[in-house]
Design an enzyme around this catalytic site. Sequence first.
Site, PDB file in Angstrom:
ATOM      1  N   ARG A  34      21.381  55.414  55.118  1.00 14.26           N
ATOM      2  CA  ARG A  34      21.298  54.497  54.016  1.00 14.26           C
ATOM      3  C   ARG A  34      19.775  54.174  53.613  1.00 14.26           C
ATOM      4  O   ARG A  34      19.143  54.226  54.336  1.00 14.26           O
ATOM      5  CB  ARG A  34      21.832  53.039  54.196  1.00 14.26           C
ATOM      6  CG  ARG A  34      22.471  52.494  53.300  1.00 14.26           C
ATOM      7  CD  ARG A  34      23.187  51.144  53.570  1.00 14.26           C
ATOM      8  NE  ARG A  34      22.142  50.199  53.794  1.00 14.26           N
ATOM      9  CZ  ARG A  34      21.897  49.313  54.609  1.00 14.26           C
ATOM     10  NH1 ARG A  34      22.588  49.304  55.664  1.00 14.26           N
ATOM     11  NH2 ARG A  34      20.821  48.414  54.962  1.00 14.26           N
ATOM     12  N   GLY A  39      24.785  49.573  59.560  1.00 13.92           N
ATOM     13  CA  GLY A  39      26.198  48.790  60.295  1.00 13.92           C
ATOM     14  C   GLY A  39      27.449  49.564  59.744  1.00 13.92           C
ATOM     15  O   GLY A  39      27.528  49.967  58.688  1.00 13.92           O
TER      16      GLY A  39
END
Length: 313
Positions: free
Chosen positions: A256, A277
């Site tokens: 990300r 996450g």
Amino acid sequence: MVTEPMPTAADMGRVAVMMGGASAERAISLASGQTCLDALVALGVDAEAFDPLPRPLADLTAFDRAFIALHGPGGEDGTMQGALESLDIPYTGSGVLGSALGMDKLRSKQIWQALGLPTPAYRVVTSADSSAAVAQALGFPVFVKPLREGSSLGTTPVDHEDDLAAAVAAARQYGEAALVERCIVGTEYTVAVLGDEILPPIRIDVAEPFYDFEAKYRSEATRMTIPCGLSAERESALQGLARDAFAAIDARGWGRVDVMADERGDFWLLEVNTIPGMTDHSLVPAAAAAHGLDMATLVWRILLTSWRHGEAT
């Protein structure tokens, strides 16, 4: 052209889902790892939780590959990736170099600067004595961050020089130095990378002063907006910048990229997360869902990053 058949769950062999560890992000890693483990088991993969805090790494030799859901130093910074390579065990996500650079905010920014990619101005501070120099170089507001930590741990927004020393001290609980970065006032976006695909960008709206640990994992007020509200041209530019930033630090597999847009609409790179996450509050699962991928498919795609040409990476 002959296309190799896609591997099956059985082809993956016994998979260690690495979670927990000794970093300050242990609790989040356990939650991420459990999400991934549940998805793999539902897919028929022979997967098992593996926490490297109580277990010796030598136990990994009983597994055929590793799904890394460790966050922070010791799991996301190239250390575990190097250990797995020494054991000849294939693993998901970025390699040693990409993992190390992704965890190191300073080196990431230096590489982006060298390539002409936009990232906010910064200074590295090792003591409170540098406050005046930082104030002169960057002005305020700024963000003070640990050089090598995730989940916004130790990160503090600072509006006045008088508060800088305390913020630097908080960041230095996680290492010798702190990164002081010019605050970009505007809108925060995040862009997930999955293999060769760039997933739909997410606009992040938070009730807290910034997207901190509370906003990321606990707050019900945090909003993830998809579509992100940009024009098609601007969204494509954001995705292209994320792709370039990800490739620049040799990241691969999945991850990300966090980006700010200032009041003029210019994009600024903040950081790359090479093992983001995977909780029910997490951004990559939300981007995947917007792209038509449920959690099981997302986790399977991540597991496939440990597979090349029918063999280990």
